[in-house]
Design a protein around this motif. Structure first.
Motif, PDB file in Angstrom:
ATOM      1  N   UNK A  62      -5.676  18.972   8.548  1.00 41.88           N
ATOM      2  CA  UNK A  62      -7.036  19.080   9.052  1.00 41.88           C
ATOM      3  C   UNK A  62      -7.170  20.244  10.012  1.00 41.88           C
TER       4      UNK A  62
ATOM      5  N   UNK B 119     -11.278   3.201  21.026  1.00 40.55           N
ATOM      6  CA  UNK B 119     -10.754   2.012  20.378  1.00 40.55           C
ATOM      7  C   UNK B 119      -9.576   1.495  21.164  1.00 40.55           C
TER       8      UNK B 119
ATOM      9  N   UNK C  11      -4.817  -4.886  16.795  1.00 42.85           N
ATOM     10  CA  UNK C  11      -5.101  -4.686  15.385  1.00 42.85           C
ATOM     11  C   UNK C  11      -3.837  -4.660  14.530  1.00 42.85           C
TER      12      UNK C  11
ATOM     13  N   UNK D 167      -1.066  14.527   8.157  1.00 47.00           N
ATOM     14  CA  UNK D 167      -2.434  14.620   7.668  1.00 47.00           C
ATOM     15  C   UNK D 167      -3.278  15.453   8.623  1.00 47.00           C
TER      16      UNK D 167
ATOM     17  N   UNK E 109       0.837  -1.194   0.000  1.00 49.21           N
ATOM     18  CA  UNK E 109       0.000   0.000   0.000  1.00 49.21           C
ATOM     19  C   UNK E 109       0.874   1.247   0.000  1.00 49.21           C
ATOM     20  N   UNK E 110       0.343   2.299  -0.595  1.00 48.82           N
ATOM     21  CA  UNK E 110       1.109   3.545  -0.719  1.00 48.82           C
ATOM     22  C   UNK E 110       1.539   4.068   0.644  1.00 48.82           C
ATOM     23  N   UNK E 111       0.669   3.925   1.638  1.00 52.45           N
ATOM     24  CA  UNK E 111       1.019   4.490   2.945  1.00 52.45           C
ATOM     25  C   UNK E 111       2.141   3.696   3.611  1.00 52.45           C
TER      26      UNK E 111
ATOM     27  N   UNK F 212      -3.272   8.652  15.612  1.00 50.02           N
ATOM     28  CA  UNK F 212      -4.229   9.736  15.462  1.00 50.02           C
ATOM     29  C   UNK F 212      -5.249   9.678  16.582  1.00 50.02           C
TER      30      UNK F 212
ATOM     31  N   UNK G 208      -0.469   3.891  12.401  1.00 50.01           N
ATOM     32  CA  UNK G 208      -0.595   5.304  12.117  1.00 50.01           C
ATOM     33  C   UNK G 208      -1.924   5.824  12.628  1.00 50.01           C
ATOM     34  N   UNK G 209      -2.955   5.083  12.339  1.00 51.08           N
ATOM     35  CA  UNK G 209      -4.275   5.550  12.705  1.00 51.08           C
ATOM     36  C   UNK G 209      -4.424   5.623  14.213  1.00 51.08           C
TER      37      UNK G 209
ATOM     38  N   UNK H 278      -2.540  -0.217  11.238  1.00 50.31           N
ATOM     39  CA  UNK H 278      -3.295   0.756  11.992  1.00 50.31           C
ATOM     40  C   UNK H 278      -2.422   1.616  12.865  1.00 50.31           C
TER      41      UNK H 278
ATOM     42  N   UNK I 214      -4.546   0.313  -0.857  1.00 48.13           N
ATOM     43  CA  UNK I 214      -4.682  -0.217   0.492  1.00 48.13           C
ATOM     44  C   UNK I 214      -4.133  -1.640   0.539  1.00 48.13           C
ATOM     45  N   UNK I 215      -3.733  -2.084   1.718  1.00 49.40           N
ATOM     46  CA  UNK I 215      -3.139  -3.416   1.797  1.00 49.40           C
ATOM     47  C   UNK I 215      -4.094  -4.551   1.427  1.00 49.40           C
TER      48      UNK I 215
END
Lengths: 359, 380
Positions: free
Chosen positions: A288, A316, A323, A284, A100-102, A333, A329-330, A327, A140-141
C-alpha cells in the motif's frame, strides 16, 4: 457461540487439564478425554439440521484455540481436540473444519515446530486430519453475511492459555522499532526542510522528545534481556522434574528424556519469539505504501512520508484485546497506522508508552 | 485494492468480522493450490491409505515409530471401549456442562411440546441443504476439477414487507469459480421474470405468450465499481448506462464506474469483497442484493457434478395467496370490476377462474377485467 451453552466451558476445562498435565503427548490427552467421556458431547435427541449446526459451531469454537495468541501447548491440545471432535461427530457427511488462507502460514509454522521438536504424535494427528480431508480451505474463517450484530459478543481469551509474556514483544517488534526510527528520521528531515534553517528544525516544530525512539529501543532491549534471563531460570528449574515425568510417558518413543525436555522448552521459547516476526499484514501494508507514493505531499523521500500524514483509523484500541485471534494481524495494522499519533501523545507525558500499552 | 495486484491474494478483513478487502477470486484459488498438496485437494472417493513407510518419510522418523503412532493415535483411543451407546440418550452422570444444559433444555421441550417431529419447513431446509452433497456425475467429463473454487451467494428478494423488516428473505446458491456470470443469472428465479403484462379477459389462453423474461432480457450484476451487463441477445440493453450517466452528470462521488459484458466473465475473474452487499438488477428495476458469504476450495463431500451448479441450497418459504373459490390452489388470476366476484381485486386459480367466468365454449360471462397473477411463493 451463544447458542451452545456450556461448550466453551467444557473445552476450556479439558484444555486446562491438559495444560495442568504439562505435556503435549496425545496419550495423556486421550486419558483426559476418556475421563470426561468427551465424545458424548454430541449426544442427545437432535434432528439432522440442528445437529449440523451444532457440529459446525463446535468445530468453530475448538478451532479458535488452534491459533495464537494461545500457547504452544494449548494449540497442540486444540489440535487433539479438533481430531477428537471431528471424528466423534454424528453428522453424515461429516462437518468440516474451516481454515482461512491467512491462517495457513501460522499452521505451517506450527507444523514445522512439531517436526523440529519431534512431537511425532501431534504431527501424525495433523497428517491424519489432512488425509481424512477434514478441512475446508476457505477465504475467511467464518461466513460473512453483512449482518451487523445488535449485541457484540465478547470474544475474550482465556488468559491462562496464552503465552504469558509476549505482549510487549508483539507490540514492539524489531520491525516496528526499525520503522519507528525511520519515521522519526524522516520526521526530522521533513522538519528541516520546512524550517528556515535547513540544517536544523525550527524551535517551534520541536513537539516531541528527540530521544524518544532511542529511549524506547533501550527499554525494549532491557525488557527482552530481563525476559530471557527469567526464561532461563524458569527452564533450569523445570528441566529436572519434567524429565522424570517425560521418561515414563515417552518410553514408547524411546527418546532421550532431557533432550526432549530441552527441545520442548526450545519450542515453547520459539513460539514466544515467533510472534515477533513480521506479520503478513505488514507485507500488505508495504504494498500500500508503495502504491501511495504518487501522492502530492510526498516531497523528497518517497514512501516513508505518507506514513506520517496517514490519518489514524477509527479508534479500536479499547476493544482490540477482546476480539478474535484472527484480528491479531489487523490489529497490528491499526497500531502501525496509529503510530505517529501515539508518539505525539506519549511525548507530552514522557516515556510512558510501555505501561500504557500494556493495559 | 492493493491485494488485486499481488499474485496470490490473501483476503483479510477490511471491516472486522463484517467484510473483507477486495481481492480477485481466482487469485485465492491460486494461493491455496500453491500451498496444498495433492492429498489435500483430492476429490477421490476413498481416503488415501496411509502406509507406515509414508508416515515415516513424512515425519522423518523410523517405520517402527510410525506403526506405534498408528496405534497410539488411533481414534479408538478417544472412544469409550464399553458397550454400544445410543447417541440419542444423554448419559446420566455426565460431567460435561454442555450435556447437562442440553439435557435440561430437551426435558423442558418434552414437557411442553405436543407433536414431536420435524415441521415441513425444517425438513425442506435440510433436504435442500443436503440433497446434492457428495453427488457424483454419471459422465466423468462432468466431474469438477480438483482445486476448483466454490462460492456461496446469498441472493435477497426485493421485498419490503413490514414483517421482513429485520430478516430479509433470501436464497443461497453455490456457484463454481469457473462458471460464467450468465449461468448464475439464468438460475436466479424471480417472480418479476414471470410477470405477464396486459388484460386477457377475452383471450385467457394467450396469456402465457407474454412472459416478461422473454420480452425484457436485459440484466446486470454490480461488483466493485463494474457493471456486468447481459448482452447475449441483440435486444438486450445496457441497463447500467443510465446509472453511469447519472453518476457522471453531477459529482456524485462515484467515479470510474465501468460497464462490461456479463458473458465475458467467470467468477474467478471478478474482484470483490466477501460479505459485502452487491446488486443484481433485471426487468429494469427489480433489484436483488447479492452477498458472497463464502469462497472455499471444493471438497470431495460436495456435489461434484458440474451440471448441477449453480446449486440452490436454501430458499425462503413465502406465503402464497390462495384461490378465493377453492381456497386450495395458488392464485393464477386476479380480476378487477368483476360482477361475479365478491371482492375487488379477487384472486382465482386457473381452473376456478375458467369455470366461473366462461361457458363451455369459452365465451366470456359477465363483465370483468382479468390479469394473470404470479404469486411470489410460486417457487416454494
Amino acid at each position: 457461540m451463544s447458542s451452545l451453552p456450556g461448550l466453551k466451558e467444557d473445552c476450556e476445562e479439558l484444555l486446562g487439564a491438559f495444560q495442568q498435565a504439562d505435556t503435549v503427548r496425545f496419550e495423556r490427552f486421550a486419558e483426559l478425554w476418556r475421563e470426561r467421556r468427551f465424545h458424548t458431547i454430541f449426544y442427545g435427541r437432535i434432528r439432522a439440521l440442528e445437529r449440523n449446526k451444532i457440529t459446525k459451531k463446535t468445530l468453530d469454537l475448538a478451532r479458535q484455540y488452534f491459533f495464537p495468541p494461545y500457547s504452544f501447548q494449548i494449540r497442540v491440545g486444540a489440535l487433539y481436540l479438533l481430531y477428537g471432535l471431528y471424528n466423534a461427530q454424528l453428522c453424515q457427511p461429516k462437518q468440516k473444519i474451516r481454515i482461512a488462507l491467512k491462517d495457513w502460514p501460522e499452521i505451517q509454522k506450527f507444523h514445522l515446530d512439531l517436526l523440529d521438536s519431534q512431537h511425532y504424535d501431534a504431527a501424525y494427528i495433523f497428517r491424519r486430519l489432512r488425509l481424512a480431508r477434514a478441512f475446508h480451505f476457505t477465504a475467511m474463517p467464518k461466513l460473512l453475511t453483512y449482518r451487523t450484530k445488535k449485541k457484540i459478543e465478547e470474544n475474550y481469551f482465556k488468559e491462562e492459555f496464552k503465552d504469558p509474556s509476549n505482549r510487549v514483544n508483539s507490540l514492539i517488534t524489531n520491525d516496528v522499532l526499525e520503522e519507528l526510527m525511520n519515521v522519526h528520521d524522516h520526521y526530522q528531515k521533513m522538519k528541516c526542510v520546512i524550517s528556515a534553517d535547513k540544517s536544523q528544525p525550527d524551535k517551534a516544530l520541536s513537539l516531541i522528545k528527540d530521544d524518544f525512539v532511542v529511549n524506547l529501543k533501550d527499554i525494549t532491549l532491557e525488557h527482552q534481556e530481563w525476559q530471557q534471563s527469567r526464561m532461563k531460570l524458569f527452564r533450569n528449574a523445570k528441566v529436572t522434574p519434567e524429565t522424570e515425568n517425560k521418561k515414563k510417558e515417552e518410553t514408547w518413543l524411546e527418546s532421550e528424556g532431557p533432550e526432549r525436555a530441552s527441545a520442548l522448552a526450545r519450542i515453547k521459547y520459539k513460539s514466544y519469539s515467533a510472534v515477533v516476526e513480521v506479520s503478513k499484514s505488514r507485507r500488505h501494508r508495504q504494498v500500500q505504501l508503495e502504491s501511495s507514493e504518487s501522492g502530492p505531499s510526498c516531497g523528497k523521500s518517497p514512501g516513508r512520508s505518507k506514513k506520517a500524514s496517514r490519518t489514524p483509523q477509527p479508534a479500536r484500541r479499547g476493544s482490540s484485546e477482546v476480539r478474535g485471534e484472527m484480528q491479531v494481524a489487523e490489529e497490528t495494522v491499526t497500531r502501525h497506522i496509529g503510530m505517529p499519533v501515539i508518539t505525539e501523545e506519549d511525548s507530552d507525558e514522557g516515556e510512558v508508552s510501555l505501561p500504557k500499552r500494556r493495559r | 485494492m492493493a491485494a488485486m495486484a499481488a499474485e496470490p491474494a490473501v483476503p483479510d478483513y477490511e471491516s472486522a468480522e463484517l467484510y473483507t478487502r477486495a481481492f480477485r477470486v481466482g487469485a485465492l484459488g491460486f494461493g491455496w493450490r500453491q500451498l496444498l498438496g495433492p492429498p489435500d485437494l483430492s476429490l477421490a472417493e476413498e481416503e488415501e491409505e496411509d502406509a507406515d513407510l509414508a508416515v515415516a518419510a513424512a515425519l522423518d522418523c523410523a517405520p517402527a515409530t510410525a506403526a506405534e503412532l498408528r496405534a497410539v493415535c488411533s481414534i479408538d483411543m478417544l472412544m469409550s471401549s464399553e458397550k454400544e451407546e445410543d447417541p440419542d440418550v444423554i448419559p446420566e452422570d455426565s460431567s460435561l456442562l454442555t450435556l447437562r444444559m442440553r439435557k435440561k433444555a430437551l426435558e423442558r421441550r418434552e414437557e411442553t411440546i405436543i407433536v414431536d417431529r420435524a415441521c415441513r419447513q425444517e425438513t425442506l431446509t435440510f433436504e435442500m441443504e443436503s440433497h446434492a452433497s457428495g453427488k457424483r456425475p454419471d459422465n466423468p467429463t462432468d466431474l469438477i476439477e480438483e482445486g476448483e473454487l466454490l462460492l456461496t451467494l446469498n441472493i435477497f428478494y426485493p421485498v419490503i414487507f413490514q414483517k421482513h423488516k429485520d430478516h430479509k428473505p433470501y436464497q443461497t446458491v453455490l456457484v463454481l469459480g469457473s462458471q460464467n456470470l450468465t449461468e448464475l443469472r439464468d438460475s436466479i428465479s424471480c417472480v418479476s421474470d414471470l410477470q405477464i403484462g396486459g388484460e386477457f379477459s377475452s383471450q385467457p389462453d394467450q396469456a402465457p405468450e407474454h412472459i416478461s423474461k422473454d420480452l425484457y432480457k436485459s440484466a446486470f450484476f454490480y461488483f466493485e465499481g463494474i457493471f456486468y451487463n447481459d448482452r447475449r441477445y441483440p435486444e438486450c440493453r445496457d441497463l447500467s448506462r443510465t446509472i453511469i450517466e447519472w453518476s457522471e452528470s453531477h459529482d456524485r462521488g462515484y467515479e470510474n464506474l465501468q460497464s462490461v459484458k456479463m458473458e465475458d466473465y467467470v467468477f474467478n475473474d471478478l474482484s470483490l469483497k466477501i460479505g459485502f452487499p452487491y446488486l443484481y438488477c433485471h426487468q429494469g428495476n427489480c433489484e436483488h442484493i447479492i452477498i458472497i458469504t463464502d469462497i472455499r476450495l471444493i471438497h470431495h463431500d460436495d456435489c461434484l457434478d458440474r451440471n448441477l451448479y449453480p446449486l440452490l441450497v436454501k430458499k425462503h418459504w413465502l406465503c402464497t395467496r390462495k384461490c378465493f373459490v377453492c381456497k386450495m390452489y395458488t392464485a393464477r388470476w386476479v380480476t378487477n370490476r368483476d360482477t361475479l366476484a365478491p371482492e375487488d381485486p379477487c384472486f382465482f386459480c386457473d381452473v376456478c377462474f375458467r369455470m366461473l367466468h366462461y361457458d363451455a365454449e369459452g365465451n366470456k360471462l359477465g363483465e370483468f377485467l382479468a390479469y394473470p397473477y404470479v404469486d411470489p411463493g410460486i417457487f416454494n
